[in-house]
Motif scaffolding. Sequence first.
Motif: not given
Length: 462
Positions: A173-177, A187-188, A436-437, A455-457
């Motif tokens: 899971p992604m860590p908090p922001e 990033f878009l 991808p970043n 989704s990636l984030n």
Amino acid sequence: MRTPHALLATTVTTAALAAAVVAPAPAEAADTVPPPGAYYVQSAATGLNAAGTTGTTGTVEQRRPRGDEDHQRWNLRADGASHLLEDTDSPGTCLGRDGDGARTVGCANPEARWEIAPAGADRFTLAAPGTGRRLTVAPRPSGATHPAALAVGAGTGDLALWYLTPVAPVTRPMPPEGERTLDQVTFLTAHNAYANGVDGGFAPPFVSLFPNQSRGIERQLADGVRGFMLDIHQTPDGAILCHNSCTLVSRPVALWVDLQRIVDFLRAHPGQFVTVFLEDYVDPGVLRAELARVQGLSDVLYRPDRTGVREHGWPSMGQLAAAGQRLLIFTDHGRAADEAAGLTRDTFGVMYQREWTVENHWSMGPGLGASDWSCYSRWYDAGTNIPLTRTEPGFRPLFVMNHFRDTTVASTAGTDNSKLADRAGRFCRPAARKKPNYLAVDRYDLGDPAAAVASLNTYTYP
């Protein structure tokens, strides 16, 4: 479009940011062979995949990563003290050997068995049992890329090292922001963000009929775009944003004008982070003078070369926000040419992209018709070899994923953008062995590429 929430900001010094950097190092090699499952057999030297051919026997070559296409997935399983790698598309057919060449053979053939041994940094050797003969990429001739066909012999160094990249990796899971590190975030990104037909001219009359974007830079920022690809050319007026050249371009925009828009946005939104990628055709002195015109640039410019990133990994988004360092600028220009000219761009804060990122080839094909989803390095040719899989101890390059075509056709871009998450997951993530970043697209307003970013984030790729 979704705009990321602001991050908590406190005041810290650049030195404190460098000291506080904590990021996960690339995974160390396991003591044993990975568990049974589906893998890509991926060269540590080139990042390309071992691919079989249809039928029970045929040459095994290294080819551009193509996900579940092109016989590039192999089921790993133990066979006594050895291992087999069975083609997931052709049951009973395995990656094997025939003399000094790599071949597909029947899995019952003794030449299908491999001794797989860890070799550090998540890499492995594949050897014929009881011999020193290893699966290897042949050395490349002078002025050429590596030969496609794989060999079996006394390979040394990276040429004889392989990643066993899982088809379905375990994610976290992604860590908090505020805690997620820069290399964990996606990033878009707007390809040719300046070529929008709103802010000014960007190309000669015919080319200008096919803008890469339909909204100006300020609207792109408001919509959540956080990566901007800009082409700069040198004119008597400085660095100007134009496609291919500035000849016959009406009302082109100067680089400093768009950078000022970005800096002004960052000053008004202290939790945001923006990256600018320069396709750079100007002298370093001209670029330095152009940046000097941007008010407040030095207050937000992020310098990874001064904050210990190569030694300790990328900082967290919270640390970057707290330090106020929220604009990263890359150039695709080479360092060697600048050194010869006596002024390198990183002395005034522009990072050489090849030193800090990896990037896939920029085109999926023409504006209409079939597309090529294979994912391979932009910097792999007769003179350069920077695989998408490149890592260093304690440091993981940022991954720029290009997802656009030679010419922008709105209907095609919308369809391509709707498939962005699928290509990222099936093709480019395993090709780079990292998430991808930056997802770079044409017409970001079509096909909802922001959904792929969101989704990636939600996860990290260990």
